[in-house]
Write an enzyme that holds these catalytic residues in place. Structure first.
Site, PDB file in Angstrom:
ATOM      1  N   ASN A   1       0.807  -1.102  -0.121  1.00  0.00           N
ATOM      2  CA  ASN A   1      -0.082  -0.137   0.115  1.00  0.00           C
ATOM      3  C   ASN A   1       0.924   1.207   0.044  1.00  0.00           C
ATOM      4  O   ASN A   1       1.390   1.672   0.830  1.00  0.00           O
ATOM      5  CB  ASN A   1      -1.104  -0.090   1.314  1.00  0.00           C
ATOM      6  N   TRP A   2       1.139   1.928  -1.296  1.00  0.00           N
ATOM      7  CA  TRP A   2       1.801   3.001  -1.336  1.00  0.00           C
ATOM      8  C   TRP A   2       1.359   4.387  -0.630  1.00  0.00           C
ATOM      9  O   TRP A   2       2.009   5.228  -0.435  1.00  0.00           O
ATOM     10  CB  TRP A   2       2.332   3.235  -2.789  1.00  0.00           C
ATOM     11  N   LYS A   3       0.055   4.413  -0.404  1.00  0.00           N
ATOM     12  CA  LYS A   3      -0.594   5.516   0.089  1.00  0.00           C
ATOM     13  C   LYS A   3      -0.312   6.637  -0.703  1.00  0.00           C
ATOM     14  O   LYS A   3      -0.156   6.553  -1.827  1.00  0.00           O
ATOM     15  CB  LYS A   3       0.105   5.732   1.678  1.00  0.00           C
TER      16      LYS A   3
ATOM     17  N   HIS B   1      -9.450   1.430   5.053  1.00  0.00           N
ATOM     18  CA  HIS B   1      -8.303   1.508   5.791  1.00  0.00           C
ATOM     19  C   HIS B   1      -8.310   2.478   7.002  1.00  0.00           C
ATOM     20  O   HIS B   1      -9.090   3.376   6.774  1.00  0.00           O
ATOM     21  CB  HIS B   1      -7.227   2.218   4.808  1.00  0.00           C
TER      22      HIS B   1
ATOM     23  N   GLY C   1       3.009  -1.151   4.158  1.00  0.00           N
ATOM     24  CA  GLY C   1       2.987   0.332   3.866  1.00  0.00           C
ATOM     25  C   GLY C   1       4.384   0.618   3.518  1.00  0.00           C
ATOM     26  O   GLY C   1       4.865   0.557   2.495  1.00  0.00           O
ATOM     27  N   GLY C   2       5.029   1.106   4.548  1.00  0.00           N
ATOM     28  CA  GLY C   2       6.252   1.979   4.436  1.00  0.00           C
ATOM     29  C   GLY C   2       7.445   1.062   3.649  1.00  0.00           C
ATOM     30  O   GLY C   2       8.063   1.524   2.674  1.00  0.00           O
TER      31      GLY C   2
ATOM     32  N   SER D   1       3.510  -2.098  10.384  1.00  0.00           N
ATOM     33  CA  SER D   1       4.926  -2.434  10.463  1.00  0.00           C
ATOM     34  C   SER D   1       5.423  -3.448  10.394  1.00  0.00           C
ATOM     35  O   SER D   1       6.533  -4.003  10.663  1.00  0.00           O
ATOM     36  CB  SER D   1       5.520  -1.773  11.841  1.00  0.00           C
TER      37      SER D   1
ATOM     38  N   GLU E   1      -6.793   5.110   7.930  1.00  0.00           N
ATOM     39  CA  GLU E   1      -6.432   6.343   7.767  1.00  0.00           C
ATOM     40  C   GLU E   1      -7.554   6.700   7.067  1.00  0.00           C
ATOM     41  O   GLU E   1      -7.981   8.147   7.168  1.00  0.00           O
ATOM     42  CB  GLU E   1      -5.227   6.413   6.799  1.00  0.00           C
TER      43      GLU E   1
ATOM     44  N   GLY F   1       2.510   2.212  10.612  1.00  0.00           N
ATOM     45  CA  GLY F   1       3.705   3.249  10.586  1.00  0.00           C
ATOM     46  C   GLY F   1       4.350   3.870  11.684  1.00  0.00           C
ATOM     47  O   GLY F   1       5.069   5.044  11.649  1.00  0.00           O
TER      48      GLY F   1
ATOM     49  N   GLU G   1      -5.204  -4.457  10.949  1.00  0.00           N
ATOM     50  CA  GLU G   1      -4.173  -3.574  11.216  1.00  0.00           C
ATOM     51  C   GLU G   1      -4.479  -3.012  12.389  1.00  0.00           C
ATOM     52  O   GLU G   1      -5.131  -2.027  12.256  1.00  0.00           O
ATOM     53  CB  GLU G   1      -4.158  -2.703   9.912  1.00  0.00           C
TER      54      GLU G   1
END
Ligand code: PGA
Length: 258
Positions: A15-17, A103, A240-241, A219, A105, A180, A174
């Site tokens: 997930n590149w966001k 998600h 993610g990251g 993470s 966010e 993150g 999640e």
């Protein structure tokens, strides 16, 4: 809803966001595709670029059909005058097979409710996409001991409230406090929650506990992917990251087939 047996492989989803510019959006898929070229067995791999870069990523993947494309979100509406929105159908047209919905966010910063997440799941199914429904508790909810009930309620209201879905979907657990932050849930926490999610889903769906892939996210990186992916009931990871670095993401893909 049962996945065909070919769907029982692990899922590695990046997930590149709102990250990765145009350059990275073509370089990452190229590197992932060339890495997969050297693998005889691969898990299900998907990337979720920003809407703007989905088409560039698709072109960069070339013939590498093993990397699927996912939207990061979709509208609750199928079509219409909704400025700034992107529909599930549009995602399908641009080449996506999956879409992330709910998600944390989106739930947190855009006040998305379970009812909205359910609508998105339904729009995704109508468009022929596989929705990835995210659930997870906040730190407060975990510390007060309410985490299992919170996630159970999210599943009931954002997936099952419309009746048991008849098309494939994935669930991503999640924990909000692990996204993150560099803080991963303990293996025992993950195991406990995945068992709980499987039992909530199995009571309500005809396919049984193992029919719906449940991913962990929060993470995940190359150094912890293997132990997480080995856990009972963990069918993949939402990253993610670490999905923005080709070597990290490819190492996570490797961890899924070890
Ligand atoms: P993270 O994000 O891997 O950077 O914690 C995961 C996610 O939000 O899907």
């Amino acid at each position: 809803m049962l996945f065909p047996s070919s769907m029982q492989k692990k899922w590695i989803i990046g997930n590149w966001k709102m990250q990765a510019g145009a350059l990275l959006a073509t370089r990452l898929p190229t590197e992932i595709a060339s890495f997969l070229n050297g693998l005889t067995v691969s898990p299900h791999v998907a990337i979720a670029p920003s809407y703007l870069w989905i088409d560039s990523a698709r072109q960069a993947l070339g013939d590498e059909a093993r990397v699927l494309l996912a939207g990061q979100d979709c509208s609750v509406h199928a079509e219409g005058a909704f400025t700034g929105e992107v529909s599930a159908n549009m995602l399908r047209e641009i080449g996506c097979s999956l879409v992330i919905v709910g998600h944390s966010e989106r739930r947190q910063y855009h006040r998305e409710t379970d009812a909205m997440v359910l609508s998105k799941l339904q729009r995704a199914h109508e468009a022929g996409l596989i929705p990835i429904v995210c659930v997870g508790e906040t730190l407060e909810e975990r510390e007060s001991g309410g985490h299992l009930a919170v996630v159970e309620a999210q599943i009931k209201h954002s997936i099952l409230a419309g009746g048991s879905p008849q098309k494939p979907f994935l669930v991503a657990y999640e924990p909000v406090w692990a996204i993150g932050t560099g803080k991963t849930a303990t293996l025992a926490d993950i195991l406990q929650m995945h068992k709980h999610i499987a039992s909530v889903l199995s009571c309500a769906t005809s396919g049984g506990a193992n029919a719906i892939p449940v991913l962990y996210g929060g993470s995940v990186k190359a150094s912890n992917a293997n132990e997480i992916l080995k856990l009972d009931g963990v069918d993949g990871v939402l990253v993610g990251g670490a999905s923005l670095k080709a070597d990290e993401f490819c190492a996570i893909i490797s961890a899924a087939v070890e």
